[in-house]
Design an enzyme around this catalytic site. Structure first.
Site, PDB file in Angstrom:
ATOM      1  N   ASP A   1      38.673  20.193 -15.806  1.00  0.00           N
ATOM      2  CA  ASP A   1      38.875  21.452 -16.427  1.00  0.00           C
ATOM      3  C   ASP A   1      37.783  21.864 -17.643  1.00  0.00           C
ATOM      4  OD1 ASP A   1      39.736  19.831 -18.442  1.00  0.00           O
ATOM      5  OD2 ASP A   1      42.005  20.571 -18.176  1.00  0.00           O
TER       6      ASP A   1
ATOM      7  N   GLU B   1      42.068  20.745 -23.893  1.00  0.00           N
ATOM      8  CA  GLU B   1      42.262  21.356 -22.593  1.00  0.00           C
ATOM      9  C   GLU B   1      42.106  22.755 -22.865  1.00  0.00           C
ATOM     10  OE1 GLU B   1      42.600  19.329 -20.360  1.00  0.00           O
ATOM     11  OE2 GLU B   1      44.584  18.245 -20.191  1.00  0.00           O
TER      12      GLU B   1
ATOM     13  N   ASP C   1      40.482  10.002 -28.942  1.00  0.00           N
ATOM     14  CA  ASP C   1      41.644  10.479 -28.895  1.00  0.00           C
ATOM     15  C   ASP C   1      42.527   9.467 -28.394  1.00  0.00           C
ATOM     16  OD1 ASP C   1      40.728   9.939 -26.379  1.00  0.00           O
ATOM     17  OD2 ASP C   1      40.982  12.037 -25.601  1.00  0.00           O
TER      18      ASP C   1
ATOM     19  N   HIS D   1      37.467  19.873 -20.259  1.00  0.00           N
ATOM     20  CA  HIS D   1      37.923  19.405 -21.700  1.00  0.00           C
ATOM     21  C   HIS D   1      37.031  18.506 -22.181  1.00  0.00           C
ATOM     22  CE1 HIS D   1      40.560  16.076 -19.567  1.00  0.00           C
ATOM     23  NE2 HIS D   1      39.559  15.411 -19.811  1.00  0.00           N
TER      24      HIS D   1
HETATM   25  P1  PGA Z   1      36.641  10.255 -16.817  1.00  0.00           P
HETATM   26  O1  PGA Z   1      37.363  11.042 -18.015  1.00  0.00           O
HETATM   27  O2  PGA Z   1      35.382   9.767 -17.576  1.00  0.00           O
HETATM   28  O3  PGA Z   1      37.729   9.167 -16.670  1.00  0.00           O
HETATM   29  O4  PGA Z   1      36.495  11.016 -15.784  1.00  0.00           O
HETATM   30  C1  PGA Z   1      36.609  12.028 -18.638  1.00  0.00           C
HETATM   31  C2  PGA Z   1      37.635  12.864 -19.446  1.00  0.00           C
HETATM   32  O5  PGA Z   1      38.654  13.314 -19.114  1.00  0.00           O
HETATM   33  O6  PGA Z   1      37.173  13.305 -20.413  1.00  0.00           O
END
Ligand code: PGA
Length: 263
Positions: free
Chosen positions: A136, A143, A67, A138
């Site tokens: 959450d 999301e 992404d 995702h």
């Molecule tokens: P993080 O993010 O590794 O910074 O916790 C993970 C994500 O949002 O997929």
């Protein structure tokens, strides 16, 4: 789904790095699916170390990132293009033209997404995909309530995700609202998927993804449908799993030939 629980962030990162190293050794032209965020940082350091100390060769490897923020250029320190350059691309012998990431500065989002899908089709499938997980649930930036059949497209971030990523921006107004992300169906095309998570703040999302029902409300739960999905997490991220002892028992009793995946 295989659940591997390791003592801490370091051990978890080692395990994932070992699997990627094995993949590259076994298939030098491997197509890797890569993620950004705090979680895979140590994993990338380890891959860079393998390159420097053991000559792990990335010359034929291709990579696809999950992404990118819309509106951020590759020069913006919070963009994922910048992150990948800093954490991996500038430190190993990956060819620039074999590193793919959605263009956050595109004027034509629909075309950019279609082109990204076409590139994955042309060079893929992804042999090994690493994922993080949001609080959450995702994966990528899919999301909650993202279609489980979704392809690469624009998504709007939840306020929680924006705040979780606020630390990478100088003010919260600067955090983009929109992103381009591989879709859930795009991610599921990978031959093998490893989801990494570390820390207490991920424990609830992990419990829902692994032991909850398959639901678009928890996009990571879709990994339950994948033939070769591994969830590699540390003790704190595993703390809300009901069947923790069972996963550990299964892992300890794997046949030796299966353990070689990581050796
Ligand atoms: P993080 O993010 O590794 O910074 O916790 C993970 C994500 O949002 O997929």
């Amino acid at each position: 789904m295989e659940v591997i629980i390791l003592k801490d962030y370091e051990q978890m990162s080692q395990k994932v790095a070992a699997r990627f190293k094995k993949m590259i050794l076994h298939k030098p032209e491997a197509v890797l699916g890569l993620a950004t965020g705090g979680t895979p940082r140590r994993f990338y350091e380890m891959l860079c170390d393998f390159h420097v100390k053991e000559n792990l060769d990335f010359a034929k490897v291709k990579v696809f990132n999950l992404d990118e923020y819309l509106g951020l250029s590759a020069e913006h320190p919070a963009s994922y293009a910048y992150y990948m350059q800093e954490n991996l691309f500038s430190q190993v012998n990956l060819h620039k033209d074999q590193c793919f990431i959605p263009n956050g500065m595109t004027n034509d989002v629909a075309k950019e997404c279609q082109d990204y899908e076409a590139l994955i089709k042309e060079h893929g499938p992804v042999d090994l995909q690493v994922l993080g997980i949001g609080r959450d649930g995702h994966i990528g930036f899919n999301e909650p309530v993202s279609s489980l059949s979704s392809r690469t497209r624009i998504k709007t971030l939840t306020e929680q995700t924006r705040q979780d990523n606020a630390k990478y921006f100088s003010s919260s107004e600067q955090i983009p609202l929109h992103v381009i992300t591989m879709g859930i169906a795009t991610i599921l095309q990978a031959q093998e998927i490893i989801l990494m998570a570390s820390g207490q703040e991920k424990a609830q999302a992990i419990a829902k993804a692994v032991e909850g029902p398959l639901t678009a409300m928890v996009p990571a739960s879709v990994l339950q449908t994948h033939q070769r999905a591994k969830v590699i997490i540390d003790e704190s991220a595993a703390s809300q799993l009901t069947n923790k002892d069972y996963y550990q028992w299964v892992y300890e009793n794997k046949p030796n030939w299966q353990k070689k995946e990581f050796l």
